[in-house]
Design a protein around this motif. Structure first.
Motif, PDB file in Angstrom:
ATOM      1  N   THR A 215       0.766  -1.041  -0.097  1.00 28.98           N
ATOM      2  CA  THR A 215      -0.278   0.210  -0.223  1.00 28.98           C
ATOM      3  C   THR A 215       0.283   1.040   0.128  1.00 28.98           C
ATOM      4  N   ILE A 216       0.107   2.294  -0.007  1.00 22.20           N
ATOM      5  CA  ILE A 216       0.984   3.788  -0.103  1.00 22.20           C
ATOM      6  C   ILE A 216       0.608   3.759   1.429  1.00 22.20           C
ATOM      7  N   ALA A 217       1.650   4.647   1.746  1.00 26.06           N
ATOM      8  CA  ALA A 217       2.384   4.783   3.449  1.00 26.06           C
ATOM      9  C   ALA A 217       1.404   5.404   4.069  1.00 26.06           C
ATOM     10  N   GLN A 218       0.327   6.225   3.290  1.00 25.17           N
ATOM     11  CA  GLN A 218      -0.530   7.027   4.441  1.00 25.17           C
ATOM     12  C   GLN A 218      -1.673   6.664   4.490  1.00 25.17           C
ATOM     13  N   TYR A 219      -2.181   4.869   4.279  1.00 23.12           N
ATOM     14  CA  TYR A 219      -3.040   4.141   4.811  1.00 23.12           C
ATOM     15  C   TYR A 219      -2.403   3.115   5.348  1.00 23.12           C
ATOM     16  N   ILE A 220      -1.484   3.044   5.944  1.00 29.25           N
ATOM     17  CA  ILE A 220      -1.044   1.534   7.009  1.00 29.25           C
ATOM     18  C   ILE A 220      -1.710   1.700   8.401  1.00 29.25           C
ATOM     19  N   GLY A 221      -1.763   3.369   8.803  1.00 31.30           N
ATOM     20  CA  GLY A 221      -2.743   3.317  10.168  1.00 31.30           C
ATOM     21  C   GLY A 221      -3.921   2.823   9.958  1.00 31.30           C
ATOM     22  N   GLY A 222      -4.786   2.592   9.110  1.00 23.29           N
ATOM     23  CA  GLY A 222      -5.999   1.738   9.025  1.00 23.29           C
ATOM     24  C   GLY A 222      -6.288   1.077   8.583  1.00 23.29           C
ATOM     25  N   ILE A 223      -4.907   0.431   7.786  1.00 22.38           N
ATOM     26  CA  ILE A 223      -4.679  -1.075   7.627  1.00 22.38           C
ATOM     27  C   ILE A 223      -4.463  -2.115   8.788  1.00 22.38           C
ATOM     28  N   MET A 224      -3.516  -1.943   9.588  1.00 18.28           N
ATOM     29  CA  MET A 224      -3.249  -1.873  10.452  1.00 18.28           C
ATOM     30  C   MET A 224      -4.498  -2.211  11.166  1.00 18.28           C
ATOM     31  N   GLN A 225      -4.885  -1.804  11.587  1.00 17.47           N
ATOM     32  CA  GLN A 225      -6.981  -1.233  12.605  1.00 17.47           C
ATOM     33  C   GLN A 225      -7.567  -2.850  12.279  1.00 17.47           C
ATOM     34  N   LEU A 226      -7.631  -2.416  10.460  1.00 13.90           N
ATOM     35  CA  LEU A 226      -8.125  -3.398   9.435  1.00 13.90           C
ATOM     36  C   LEU A 226      -8.195  -4.917  10.052  1.00 13.90           C
ATOM     37  N   CYS A 227      -7.005  -5.181  10.022  1.00  7.22           N
ATOM     38  CA  CYS A 227      -6.279  -6.636  10.538  1.00  7.22           C
ATOM     39  C   CYS A 227      -6.176  -6.915  11.977  1.00  7.22           C
ATOM     40  N   ILE A 228      -5.497  -6.223  12.897  1.00  2.00           N
ATOM     41  CA  ILE A 228      -5.766  -6.762  14.329  1.00  2.00           C
ATOM     42  C   ILE A 228      -7.642  -6.614  14.673  1.00  2.00           C
ATOM     43  N   GLU A 229      -8.879  -6.048  14.394  1.00  2.00           N
ATOM     44  CA  GLU A 229     -10.025  -6.083  14.193  1.00  2.00           C
ATOM     45  C   GLU A 229     -10.314  -7.809  13.199  1.00  2.00           C
ATOM     46  N   LYS A 230      -9.354  -7.810  12.387  1.00  2.60           N
ATOM     47  CA  LYS A 230      -9.316  -9.725  11.776  1.00  2.60           C
ATOM     48  C   LYS A 230      -8.775 -10.695  12.951  1.00  2.60           C
ATOM     49  N   ARG A 231      -8.343 -10.327  14.069  1.00  8.31           N
ATOM     50  CA  ARG A 231      -7.105 -11.024  14.891  1.00  8.31           C
ATOM     51  C   ARG A 231      -5.685 -11.087  14.263  1.00  8.31           C
ATOM     52  N   GLY A 232      -5.570 -10.089  13.369  1.00 14.05           N
ATOM     53  CA  GLY A 232      -4.004 -10.302  12.902  1.00 14.05           C
ATOM     54  C   GLY A 232      -2.769 -10.104  13.674  1.00 14.05           C
ATOM     55  N   VAL A 233      -1.751 -10.794  13.715  1.00 17.32           N
ATOM     56  CA  VAL A 233      -0.791 -10.013  14.504  1.00 17.32           C
ATOM     57  C   VAL A 233       0.364  -9.712  13.145  1.00 17.32           C
ATOM     58  N   ILE A 234       0.911  -8.386  13.537  1.00 17.51           N
ATOM     59  CA  ILE A 234       1.765  -7.806  12.058  1.00 17.51           C
ATOM     60  C   ILE A 234       2.878  -8.317  12.363  1.00 17.51           C
ATOM     61  N   LYS A 235       4.551  -8.968  11.257  1.00 19.54           N
ATOM     62  CA  LYS A 235       5.661  -9.655  11.584  1.00 19.54           C
ATOM     63  C   LYS A 235       6.644  -9.248  10.928  1.00 19.54           C
ATOM     64  N   ASN A 236       5.720  -8.103   9.780  1.00 18.14           N
ATOM     65  CA  ASN A 236       7.383  -7.420   9.505  1.00 18.14           C
ATOM     66  C   ASN A 236       6.509  -6.341   8.525  1.00 18.14           C
ATOM     67  N   GLN A 237       7.396  -5.359   8.570  1.00 21.88           N
ATOM     68  CA  GLN A 237       7.111  -3.928   7.818  1.00 21.88           C
ATOM     69  C   GLN A 237       7.821  -3.427   6.756  1.00 21.88           C
ATOM     70  N   SER A 238       7.846  -2.926   6.082  1.00 21.98           N
ATOM     71  CA  SER A 238       9.224  -2.809   4.845  1.00 21.98           C
ATOM     72  C   SER A 238       8.746  -1.480   3.691  1.00 21.98           C
ATOM     73  N   TYR A 239       9.526  -1.266   3.452  1.00 18.57           N
ATOM     74  CA  TYR A 239       9.474  -0.053   2.507  1.00 18.57           C
ATOM     75  C   TYR A 239      10.114  -0.686   1.509  1.00 18.57           C
ATOM     76  N   ILE A 240       9.069  -1.042   0.548  1.00 17.22           N
ATOM     77  CA  ILE A 240      10.079  -1.418  -0.645  1.00 17.22           C
ATOM     78  C   ILE A 240      10.190  -0.302  -1.732  1.00 17.22           C
ATOM     79  N   THR A 241       9.682   0.993  -2.199  1.00 21.03           N
ATOM     80  CA  THR A 241       9.941   1.529  -2.832  1.00 21.03           C
ATOM     81  C   THR A 241       9.597   2.842  -1.949  1.00 21.03           C
ATOM     82  N   ASN A 242      10.457   4.630  -2.085  1.00 16.91           N
ATOM     83  CA  ASN A 242      10.112   6.069  -1.093  1.00 16.91           C
ATOM     84  C   ASN A 242       8.545   5.753  -0.630  1.00 16.91           C
TER      85      ASN A 242
END
Length: 598
Positions: free
Chosen positions: A411-438
């Motif tokens: 995704t584009i950097a500005q939408y990270i917060g909303g996506i993280m919230q969605l995944c946590i609501e779905k019982r998700g656990v973040i394992k990694n976050q990396s920038y492919i491009t700027n």
């Protein structure tokens, strides 16, 4: 073998893979003007309408380069995450891949996923920017993204417009100059990988293969190494628009095989083919059984069409061995089948094909994933639960395990917060976050498969305003607090509406289901209670009020006891009707549960 090139096309959905394949076929004169049409390799109407490839279609082209004639084998791949195993097998039959990236959308998750598959097989990657003719294309930005991803030079990237035929010659020249010729030894025992198969009603299963070593001839006795089944080769050939027969095929070639195989389940994608007299010592690596990941009941709307439905599903199974089915009976829906699918798209396609090709209107029950249930008496061997109604009582259960996936979201950097919230609501656990491009970020989550099969993708697109892309791979089964929600209508359990959910979501889901059903089920002459229950505990209830006749409308006077007697008589009648009455559940009730936003 020096004049053979085997390659595939890697692309995200709607990045122009099928259109580019059409232009390659036209440029090499593989098809005539009369045969020209859009999405030529997509044979099904559903593929054309949805703009995706469901069944891969290999084809051979001939092209002259530096006054020498080369054979180019395009091994097309399906275009959705549900069919990722078929993609991996097609990739393993190639030496190179065309990586197509949309000039307006840049790198997407499925592109990355399939790129990693190709790199793990040491394929040569040719990066291509497509749709450069569009006014909103950003070629320089996409070039920089590709350079950061692959570490290639700017000159290695080919700019093209498949729709207008720009840059097609550069692609063909690069296929020959950059993709290596296949390696193999004709003198070694036969070793061929199976990457697909289709069913011919007259001749049986037609197997698609790529020969790694050895030679294949008509009349030869062959065997499949995973099953040890032996067959006699009746016909072999190569792929043109219409198949072309050959007597012999050597190492490096791609072709088809007919050997009188009647049962499609005997031919497994990824299996190794060898000869009986002088077999290969070991199979080509990477083979695994394809198992359904999603299960749902399919029932005919008209019960008398059950036999027609059975014949239709059996015919679909012949051309799609990943579809599994067993007969089952439901109190609410009658007789039908419990079917196993690779994912939600696979389920939608099967349902649509039943309705279009076989003219059978069907109801699908709430889809669910495959669970492992361990009993207290025998905790070693789990019960495989693909129908929630089959789950044993809670007092018999030791534990339940559900499948987990590793999700890749770009995704584009500005939408990270909303996506993280969605995944946590779905019982998700973040394992990694990396920038492919700027500005483009890859998020890796571990999520339960059951949480993504309904509305996850739609919510992801809404949160990211269409910029996020999603792909996943299967991990393992993990212990989870799952409970079965039973839906009772007029005191009777409707088995087709039962569902398995995580305990933390059970009350909200039960309430939503009851609320939806109360709006859809028509009123009767008696009151209808709709209840959601976990075991014997009722967690939610809605009531559909009865249609009421005004029995005291003719009483213009007299004692009030006369009116009371009439009302008491009506009350007793409704109570009796409720005991013996039957509630007809409309098809829209099941559809509403399927569309339930959990």
């Amino acid at each position: 073998m020096n004049y053979i090139r085997n390659f595939c096309i890697i692309a995200h959905i709607d990045h122009g893979k099928s259109t580019l394949a059409d232009r390659l076929l036209e440029f090499t004169n593989t098809i005539s003007r009369k045969e020209k049409k859009n999405q030529l390799l997509d044979s099904m109407d559903i593929e054309r309408e949805r703009g995706i490839t469901i069944k891969s279609h290999p084809i051979q082209m001939e092209y002259s380069y530096n006054e020498k004639k080369y054979i180019l084998n395009l091994i097309d791949t399906p275009g959705h995450v549900d069919f990722s195993y078929e993609v991996s097998r097609s990739i393993s039959a190639c030496e190179g891949a065309l990586l197509i990236i949309d000039a307006t959308q840049s790198i997407q998750s499925q592109t990355i996923s399939n790129l990693y598959l190709a790199l793990s097989k040491d394929l040569t990657i040719i990066p291509i920017i497509n749709k450069i003719d569009l006014p909103n294309s950003n070629i320089e930005l996409v070039k920089n993204d590709i350079i950061e991803l692959l570490g290639c030079n700017k000159d290695d990237i080919i700019c093209t417009s498949a729709k207008k035929g720009i840059g097609i010659k550069n692609i063909l020249d690069s296929i020959i100059s950059r993709i290596p010729a296949p390696k193999g030894d004709i003198k070694l025992p036969l070793q061929a990988i199976i990457f697909d198969s289709i069913y011919n009603p007259f001749r049986g299963v037609q197997t698609y293969f790529r020969i790694k070593n050895g030679t294949l001839k008509t009349g030869q006795k062959i065997k499949f190494m995973s099953t040890n089944n032996v067959y006699n080769v009746e016909e072999i050939g190569i792929f043109k628009l219409k198949n072309l027969k050959k007597k012999i095929l050597n190492a490096g070639n791609v072709g088809y095989l007919i050997a009188g195989i009647k049962n499609p389940s005997e031919v497994k994608v990824g299996d190794t083919l060898t000869e009986v007299k002088n077999p290969a010592k070991k199979p080509i690596g990477g083979f695994k059984e394809v198992k359904p990941m999603l299960f749902a009941g399919i029932y005919p709307i008209e019960n008398e069409k059950y036999k027609e439905l059975r014949i239709a599903i059996e015919k679909l199974h012949l051309n799609d061995s990943s579809l599994s089915f067993t007969p089952e009976t439901s109190y609410a829906l009658g007789t039908g089948f419990r079917c196993g699918f690779l994912g939600m798209l696979h389920m939608e396609i099967i349902k649509e094909r039943l309705e279009r090709e076989y003219n059978i209107d069907v109801i699908t029950t709430l889809p669910n994933v495959h669970y492992n249930a361990y009993l207290k008496k025998s905790s070693k061997n789990p019960l495989l639960i693909n129908n929630p109604y089959d789950l044993p009582d809670k007092n018999q259960l030791e534990k339940i395990e559900e499948p987990y996936i590793k999700a890749y979201i770009i995704t584009i950097a500005q939408y990270i917060g909303g996506i993280m919230q969605l995944c946590i609501e779905k019982r998700g656990v973040i394992k990694n976050q990396s920038y492919i491009t700027n500005n483009r970020v890859e998020l890796i989550f571990e999520l339960p498969l059951s949480e993504i099969i309904f509305d996850f993708y739609d919510k992801l697109k809404t949160i990211s305003k269409g910029y996020a892309s999603f792909d996943y791979t299967h991990l393992e089964y993990r212990k989870s607090d799952m409970v079965k929600i039973d839906i009772l209508i007029n005191g009777k359990i409707v088995d087709a509406l039962s569902t398995l959910v995580h305990i933390k979501n059970s009350f909200s889901i039960g309430k939503k289901i009851c609320n939806n059903l109360s709006k859809i089920i028509p009123k009767q002459q008696f009151e209808i209670p709709i209840q959601a229950a976990i075991g014997k505990k009722i967690i939610s209830r809605e009531t559909i009020r009865s249609l009421r006749k005004n029995v005291i409308s003719k009483c213009y006077g007299g004692d009030v006891t006369r009116k009371r007697k009439l009302l008491e008589k009506q009350k007793k009648g409704k109570k009796k009707m409720r005991t013996i009455g039957f509630v007809d559940i409309p098809q829209s009730a099941f559809i509403s549960i399927l569309k339930l936003k959990i």
